[in-house]
Write a protein that holds these residues in place. Structure first.
Motif, PDB file in Angstrom:
ATOM      1  N   TYR A  92      26.822  -4.523  58.832  1.00  0.00           N
ATOM      2  CA  TYR A  92      27.664  -5.634  59.291  1.00  0.00           C
ATOM      3  C   TYR A  92      26.859  -6.940  59.247  1.00  0.00           C
ATOM      4  O   TYR A  92      27.340  -7.963  58.747  1.00  0.00           O
ATOM      5  CB  TYR A  92      28.139  -5.343  60.716  1.00  0.00           C
ATOM      6  CG  TYR A  92      29.197  -6.302  61.212  1.00  0.00           C
ATOM      7  CD1 TYR A  92      30.493  -6.251  60.719  1.00  0.00           C
ATOM      8  CD2 TYR A  92      28.890  -7.255  62.175  1.00  0.00           C
ATOM      9  CE1 TYR A  92      31.469  -7.124  61.177  1.00  0.00           C
ATOM     10  CE2 TYR A  92      29.861  -8.132  62.638  1.00  0.00           C
ATOM     11  CZ  TYR A  92      31.146  -8.060  62.134  1.00  0.00           C
ATOM     12  OH  TYR A  92      32.105  -8.929  62.577  1.00  0.00           O
ATOM     13  N   ALA A  93      25.605  -6.857  59.719  1.00  0.00           N
ATOM     14  CA  ALA A  93      24.750  -8.051  59.744  1.00  0.00           C
ATOM     15  C   ALA A  93      24.524  -8.594  58.334  1.00  0.00           C
ATOM     16  O   ALA A  93      24.391  -9.808  58.140  1.00  0.00           O
ATOM     17  CB  ALA A  93      23.404  -7.712  60.381  1.00  0.00           C
ATOM     18  N   SER A  94      24.504  -7.713  57.344  1.00  0.00           N
ATOM     19  CA  SER A  94      24.193  -8.164  55.990  1.00  0.00           C
ATOM     20  C   SER A  94      25.441  -8.537  55.196  1.00  0.00           C
ATOM     21  O   SER A  94      25.356  -8.876  54.024  1.00  0.00           O
ATOM     22  CB  SER A  94      23.403  -7.070  55.249  1.00  0.00           C
ATOM     23  OG  SER A  94      24.197  -5.918  55.143  1.00  0.00           O
ATOM     24  N   GLN A  95      26.613  -8.469  55.847  1.00  0.00           N
ATOM     25  CA  GLN A  95      27.841  -8.818  55.129  1.00  0.00           C
ATOM     26  C   GLN A  95      28.705  -9.839  55.859  1.00  0.00           C
ATOM     27  O   GLN A  95      29.628 -10.392  55.271  1.00  0.00           O
ATOM     28  CB  GLN A  95      28.679  -7.543  54.908  1.00  0.00           C
ATOM     29  CG  GLN A  95      28.047  -6.634  53.873  1.00  0.00           C
ATOM     30  CD  GLN A  95      28.679  -5.252  53.833  1.00  0.00           C
ATOM     31  OE1 GLN A  95      29.736  -5.043  54.401  1.00  0.00           O
ATOM     32  NE2 GLN A  95      28.028  -4.337  53.173  1.00  0.00           N
ATOM     33  N   ASP A 142      20.912 -13.186  58.851  1.00  0.00           N
ATOM     34  CA  ASP A 142      19.893 -14.182  58.492  1.00  0.00           C
ATOM     35  C   ASP A 142      19.299 -14.849  59.734  1.00  0.00           C
ATOM     36  O   ASP A 142      18.246 -15.468  59.656  1.00  0.00           O
ATOM     37  CB  ASP A 142      20.506 -15.280  57.600  1.00  0.00           C
ATOM     38  CG  ASP A 142      20.891 -14.720  56.236  1.00  0.00           C
ATOM     39  OD1 ASP A 142      20.195 -13.802  55.764  1.00  0.00           O
ATOM     40  OD2 ASP A 142      21.893 -15.196  55.666  1.00  0.00           O
ATOM     41  N   TYR A 143      20.027 -14.754  60.842  1.00  0.00           N
ATOM     42  CA  TYR A 143      19.547 -15.439  62.055  1.00  0.00           C
ATOM     43  C   TYR A 143      18.456 -14.622  62.717  1.00  0.00           C
ATOM     44  O   TYR A 143      18.591 -13.396  62.891  1.00  0.00           O
ATOM     45  CB  TYR A 143      20.703 -15.681  63.030  1.00  0.00           C
ATOM     46  CG  TYR A 143      21.721 -16.647  62.479  1.00  0.00           C
ATOM     47  CD1 TYR A 143      21.486 -18.025  62.509  1.00  0.00           C
ATOM     48  CD2 TYR A 143      22.913 -16.188  61.909  1.00  0.00           C
ATOM     49  CE1 TYR A 143      22.414 -18.900  61.979  1.00  0.00           C
ATOM     50  CE2 TYR A 143      23.840 -17.063  61.381  1.00  0.00           C
ATOM     51  CZ  TYR A 143      23.588 -18.419  61.409  1.00  0.00           C
ATOM     52  OH  TYR A 143      24.486 -19.296  60.879  1.00  0.00           O
ATOM     53  N   GLU A 159      26.988  -4.652  70.485  1.00  0.00           N
ATOM     54  CA  GLU A 159      27.051  -6.097  70.748  1.00  0.00           C
ATOM     55  C   GLU A 159      26.825  -6.882  69.465  1.00  0.00           C
ATOM     56  O   GLU A 159      27.429  -7.935  69.249  1.00  0.00           O
ATOM     57  CB  GLU A 159      26.018  -6.479  71.809  1.00  0.00           C
ATOM     58  CG  GLU A 159      26.373  -5.918  73.186  1.00  0.00           C
ATOM     59  CD  GLU A 159      25.282  -6.177  74.218  1.00  0.00           C
ATOM     60  OE1 GLU A 159      24.379  -6.982  73.951  1.00  0.00           O
ATOM     61  OE2 GLU A 159      25.340  -5.553  75.303  1.00  0.00           O
ATOM     62  N   CYS A 160      25.949  -6.379  68.599  1.00  0.00           N
ATOM     63  CA  CYS A 160      25.628  -7.097  67.364  1.00  0.00           C
ATOM     64  C   CYS A 160      26.780  -7.056  66.358  1.00  0.00           C
ATOM     65  O   CYS A 160      26.753  -7.771  65.358  1.00  0.00           O
ATOM     66  CB  CYS A 160      24.359  -6.536  66.733  1.00  0.00           C
ATOM     67  SG  CYS A 160      22.874  -7.094  67.580  1.00  0.00           S
TER      68      CYS A 160
END
Ligand code: FAD
Length: 425
Positions: free
Chosen positions: A332-335, A346-347, A410-411
């Motif tokens: 999820y973080a990478s999309q 990226d954060y 949470e992320c």
């Protein structure tokens, strides 16, 4: 593709986080050369062919998640899933409870895969195969193995494990259920002397279980010999309760609702002398007790020694949950773009929240690998080392699971609250 690339970058950054205390150790070229296949080989403990076959099998329609089922429908589905599992071929050998003794790594590998799909199914299988079947394997003798294991293998005889009592959970030595030998009739009489002594939490007993490995305090000829295990039929072949057995279904729980836990009382239930698992202690027809283990406390250690495999499986199941959670959250973080072109991965704050959990997951998975080497590969395993490692890692893994999964949820923002976010194996 872009998502995968970013995932790889994140994974490399994990190594950087681990090595941040000694940045001079970071070898950028070596990090970028990490080969996913080699990494997989390092992390998958054993039996890759069996694992692939089980994962392929779990792609079947019956294993697709369905969040709209009632409690009873979910239990029925969980049973049906297990019935499919025991009927599957998996490259010619199927899944065999006797591997608990003959090939424990294969036994564990088969069960571990189930927790990637549905943890209710994994726990129902764990209670049946590991706690009940493993106890028969370890504490029983050929007559028990021959009579019971083939029926466990096919699920003809769904098994339970009756150790915990309402008043005695952590303190197993304090259980109150009694087994008194009646020499004239050649039978043991199993009794629940008080409500606190009722067997509590017993997985599979609420609805489907037909036989239970019951821990009870044995008395022979008026002499107390400590806890021993007895195989007691709790339901007949048609599913009716056996005479003297009373069961209360626990009903809905906070989770694992595919498993039918229950509470059991025994009212002078008579079982034949052969019902006692007698590898380490036996009673002859005349009522003479004998055991190669001289003291009650040493015998007790042997009786509960068979719980190690189950403990490792619970720890491994927690690591599997961390793997699933971190994979979902990192993907999820990478999309997921947010605030313009940047992805949330990226954060820096997002990386700081997710990567320690990923590092923990790698560490625990490698720790489980060491534990399996100590438990299963040594010619003569060091029982104390295995006990300490399995107990410590189970605690570390299950505590970490809570923290890692909460961060992962949470992320994922609002998506972390949506059940289908975790769908399928
Ligand atoms: C979903 C589920 C399925 C289960 N399935 C089975 C099954 O199939 N068969 C079976 O036999 N059992 C089963 N159990 C029971 C399980 O083994 C017990 O719940 C467990 O042993 C803990 O016992 P307890 O619940 O009585 O907790 P307690 O012993 O009352 O412990 C409560 C808390 O006190 C702490 N505590 C206890 N004693 C001490 C001490 N001396 N010092 C410090 N802290 C202490 C514990 O760590 C725990 O945090 C199941 C339980 C659950 C939740």
């Amino acid at each position: 593709m872009e998502g995968n690339r970013r995932l790889e970058v994140l994974e490399r950054q994990l190594c950087a986080v681990q090595l941040a205390e000694a940045p001079e150790l970071i070898d950028a070229a070596a990090l970028s050369a990490i080969c996913p296949k080699q990494l997989q080989a390092l992390l998958v403990h054993d039996n890759p062919e069996l694992r692939s076959a089980v994962f392929e099998f779990l792609k079947g329609d019956i294993f697709k998640p369905n969040h709209y089922l009632s409690l009873m429908e979910f239990r029925e589905l969980t049973l049906q899933r297990l019935q499919r599992f025991v009927a599957a071929d998996f490259g010619g050998r199927g899944f065999d409870v006797r591997d608990y003794m003959n090939d424990p790594r294969r036994f564990m590998a088969g069960l571990e895969c189930l927790s990637f799909c549905d943890y209710s199914m994994a726990i129902k299988a764990g209670v049946h195969f590991t706690l009940c079947g493993g106890t028969i394997c370890k504490l029983g003798t050929a007559k028990h193995h021959n009579a019971l294991l083939p029926k466990l293998n096919t699920l003809e005889l769904p098994g339970c494990f009756g150790m915990t009592e309402l008043g005695h959970g952590s303190n197993v030595m304090g259980i109150e259920t009694t087994a008194v030998y009646d020499a004239p009739r050649g039978e043991f009489v199993i009794t629940t002397p008080s409500n606190e002594a009722s067997k509590y939490w017993i997985g599979g007993s609420g609805q489907h279980g037909k036989i239970c490995a019951v821990f009870a305090q044995l008395t022979v000829g008026g002499v107390w010999q400590g806890p021993h295990v007895f195989m007691v039929r709790i339901r007949d072949d048609s599913g009716r309760l056996m005479p003297g057995v009373r069961i209360k279904d626990h009903g809905p729980k906070m989770g694992l609702n595919g498993v039918d836990n229950g509470q059991i009382w025994f009212d002078s239930v008579r079982v034949p002398r052969d019902a006692m698992l007698d590898r380490y202690a036996s009673v002859d027809a005349a009522g003479t007790y004998s055991s190669p283990i001289p003291t009650v406390s040493a015998r007790f250690g042997t009786m509960v020694g068979g719980l190690t495999t189950g403990r490792i499986l619970i720890g491994q199941g927690a690591v599997t949950a961390c793997m699933i959670g971190t994979t979902i959250a990192l993907r999820y973080a990478s999309q997921r773009p947010q605030f313009g072109d940047k992805l949330i991965g990226d954060y820096l704050t997002h990386q700081r929240r997710l990567l320690p959990g990923l590092a923990t997951t790698y560490a625990l998975q490698l720790g489980m690998k060491q534990l399996k080497v100590a438990a299963f590969d040594a010619a003569k395993p060091d029982a104390k080392l295995v006990h300490v490692l399995s107990s410590g890692l189970k605690a570390a893994a299950t505590w970490s699971r809570v923290e890692v999964l909460q961060q992962c949820r949470e992320c994922c923002g609002g998506m972390g609250f949506l059940l289908p976010t975790r769908s399928g194996p």
